[in-house]
Write a protein that holds these residues in place. Sequence first.
Motif, PDB file in Angstrom:
ATOM      1  N   GLU A   5       0.871  -1.168  -0.164  1.00  0.00           N
ATOM      2  CA  GLU A   5      -0.103   0.106   0.004  1.00  0.00           C
ATOM      3  C   GLU A   5       1.051   1.252   0.020  1.00  0.00           C
ATOM      4  O   GLU A   5       1.830   1.456   0.768  1.00  0.00           O
ATOM      5  CB  GLU A   5      -1.073  -0.141   1.166  1.00  0.00           C
ATOM      6  CG  GLU A   5      -1.871   1.289   1.021  1.00  0.00           C
ATOM      7  CD  GLU A   5      -2.887   0.971   2.297  1.00  0.00           C
ATOM      8  OE1 GLU A   5      -3.541   2.086   2.384  1.00  0.00           O
ATOM      9  OE2 GLU A   5      -3.137   0.050   2.699  1.00  0.00           O
ATOM     10  N   ILE A   7       1.365   5.162   0.562  1.00  0.00           N
ATOM     11  CA  ILE A   7       0.693   6.298   1.061  1.00  0.00           C
ATOM     12  C   ILE A   7       1.520   7.710   1.046  1.00  0.00           C
ATOM     13  O   ILE A   7       2.727   7.744   1.710  1.00  0.00           O
ATOM     14  CB  ILE A   7       0.372   6.217   2.760  1.00  0.00           C
ATOM     15  CG1 ILE A   7      -0.569   4.938   2.676  1.00  0.00           C
ATOM     16  CG2 ILE A   7      -0.145   7.475   3.296  1.00  0.00           C
ATOM     17  CD1 ILE A   7      -0.770   4.634   4.249  1.00  0.00           C
ATOM     18  N   GLU A 206      -5.672  13.843   5.293  1.00  0.00           N
ATOM     19  CA  GLU A 206      -5.997  12.411   4.765  1.00  0.00           C
ATOM     20  C   GLU A 206      -4.955  11.523   4.711  1.00  0.00           C
ATOM     21  O   GLU A 206      -5.205  10.371   4.986  1.00  0.00           O
ATOM     22  CB  GLU A 206      -6.363  12.915   3.233  1.00  0.00           C
ATOM     23  CG  GLU A 206      -6.845  11.490   2.379  1.00  0.00           C
ATOM     24  CD  GLU A 206      -7.399  12.045   1.255  1.00  0.00           C
ATOM     25  OE1 GLU A 206      -7.406  10.913   0.251  1.00  0.00           O
ATOM     26  OE2 GLU A 206      -7.733  12.857   0.867  1.00  0.00           O
ATOM     27  N   SER A 207      -3.496  12.024   4.452  1.00  0.00           N
ATOM     28  CA  SER A 207      -2.436  11.176   4.478  1.00  0.00           C
ATOM     29  C   SER A 207      -2.517  10.429   5.921  1.00  0.00           C
ATOM     30  O   SER A 207      -2.097   9.469   5.971  1.00  0.00           O
ATOM     31  CB  SER A 207      -1.132  11.902   4.148  1.00  0.00           C
ATOM     32  OG  SER A 207      -0.048  11.078   4.464  1.00  0.00           O
ATOM     33  N   GLN A 209      -4.880  10.017   7.997  1.00  0.00           N
ATOM     34  CA  GLN A 209      -5.849   9.257   8.454  1.00  0.00           C
ATOM     35  C   GLN A 209      -5.443   8.007   7.717  1.00  0.00           C
ATOM     36  O   GLN A 209      -5.797   6.920   8.216  1.00  0.00           O
ATOM     37  CB  GLN A 209      -7.184   9.936   7.919  1.00  0.00           C
ATOM     38  CG  GLN A 209      -7.508  10.941   8.349  1.00  0.00           C
ATOM     39  CD  GLN A 209      -8.345  10.729   9.539  1.00  0.00           C
ATOM     40  OE1 GLN A 209      -8.969   9.477   9.713  1.00  0.00           O
ATOM     41  NE2 GLN A 209      -8.839  11.695  10.435  1.00  0.00           N
ATOM     42  N   ARG A 210      -5.086   8.085   6.295  1.00  0.00           N
ATOM     43  CA  ARG A 210      -4.656   6.584   5.927  1.00  0.00           C
ATOM     44  C   ARG A 210      -3.544   5.971   6.535  1.00  0.00           C
ATOM     45  O   ARG A 210      -3.578   4.831   6.807  1.00  0.00           O
ATOM     46  CB  ARG A 210      -4.089   6.984   4.413  1.00  0.00           C
ATOM     47  CG  ARG A 210      -5.193   7.353   3.559  1.00  0.00           C
ATOM     48  CD  ARG A 210      -4.800   7.571   2.156  1.00  0.00           C
ATOM     49  NE  ARG A 210      -4.462   6.311   1.503  1.00  0.00           N
ATOM     50  CZ  ARG A 210      -3.797   6.137   0.329  1.00  0.00           C
ATOM     51  NH1 ARG A 210      -3.571   7.374  -0.305  1.00  0.00           N
ATOM     52  NH2 ARG A 210      -3.324   5.413  -0.312  1.00  0.00           N
ATOM     53  N   LEU A 211      -2.727   6.572   7.189  1.00  0.00           N
ATOM     54  CA  LEU A 211      -1.544   5.991   7.820  1.00  0.00           C
ATOM     55  C   LEU A 211      -1.888   5.263   9.094  1.00  0.00           C
ATOM     56  O   LEU A 211      -1.868   4.195   9.422  1.00  0.00           O
ATOM     57  CB  LEU A 211      -0.573   6.969   8.009  1.00  0.00           C
ATOM     58  CG  LEU A 211       0.929   6.372   8.572  1.00  0.00           C
ATOM     59  CD1 LEU A 211       1.613   5.328   7.743  1.00  0.00           C
ATOM     60  CD2 LEU A 211       1.796   7.581   9.006  1.00  0.00           C
ATOM     61  N   ALA A 213      -4.995   4.538   9.645  1.00  0.00           N
ATOM     62  CA  ALA A 213      -6.049   3.433   9.483  1.00  0.00           C
ATOM     63  C   ALA A 213      -5.090   1.953   9.038  1.00  0.00           C
ATOM     64  O   ALA A 213      -5.316   0.864   9.468  1.00  0.00           O
ATOM     65  CB  ALA A 213      -6.770   3.689   8.147  1.00  0.00           C
ATOM     66  N   LEU A 214      -4.075   2.310   8.321  1.00  0.00           N
ATOM     67  CA  LEU A 214      -3.185   1.113   8.123  1.00  0.00           C
ATOM     68  C   LEU A 214      -2.546   0.249   9.447  1.00  0.00           C
ATOM     69  O   LEU A 214      -2.399  -0.769   9.662  1.00  0.00           O
ATOM     70  CB  LEU A 214      -2.005   1.524   7.329  1.00  0.00           C
ATOM     71  CG  LEU A 214      -0.668   0.692   6.959  1.00  0.00           C
ATOM     72  CD1 LEU A 214      -1.394  -0.776   5.928  1.00  0.00           C
ATOM     73  CD2 LEU A 214       0.248   1.055   6.263  1.00  0.00           C
TER      74      LEU A 214
END
Length: 223
Positions: A5, A7, A206-207, A209-211, A213-214
């Motif tokens: 993934e 990011i 957003e970056s 949040q994605r991190l 979540a990972l």
Amino acid sequence: AGRLETIPPGINFDRFDPAMVRADRVIRLAGELRVPDDALLILCPARFGEDHGQKLLVEAMKHLGREDVFCLLLGSSDGPTAFEKELERAIEAAERNGRVQIGPYVEDMPAAYMLADVVVSTGGARQGFSRTLVEAQAMGRPVVVEDGGGGAETVRAGVTGWLAPAGDAAALADALNIALSLTLERRAELARAAQEHVRGLYSLPESNQRLLALYERLASAQS
């Protein structure tokens, strides 16, 4: 491939916003960096520990041959490195003294981008993700990048900037000339497209949040 993934790092768009940069900051920085008042400015921020394509840019400036263009290579540390001395010799050999200048590390990069008519990132296939190019586009600046590396992935070729074939100084000069020759109307169109492009892909919240979540998925898989 199914376990990978990507990011990309996010950019603080509250800081890298043209509307947030006062004119006095830009004027003060121009004086500190000794930028000529009557010149178009090419800005290339990069580290000086080794060649990150700055020598290619010096060669491109020789191909460009325009006396109305000033190129500022930002990123010099407290003391000149061996490569910095080598770069100074390259500038002299290219007869670009007074047209290409090595400058210091700059803390106020939003103001530096506002000074620039074009922002350049070199390095070709050796280059990874380029925060410089994302920040410059967020500030509405045309960008030119040497193709082949991660920096090129941040640019919409022909829309927010230009890609030059890796290692080709003449092609880099041609791309710079196109970017420097934009009309005011075209520059405004490019600025809007560039800001929309990076704001849609490189938002810091957003970056993050994605991190997060990972990390949560990985933690759940381990429990």
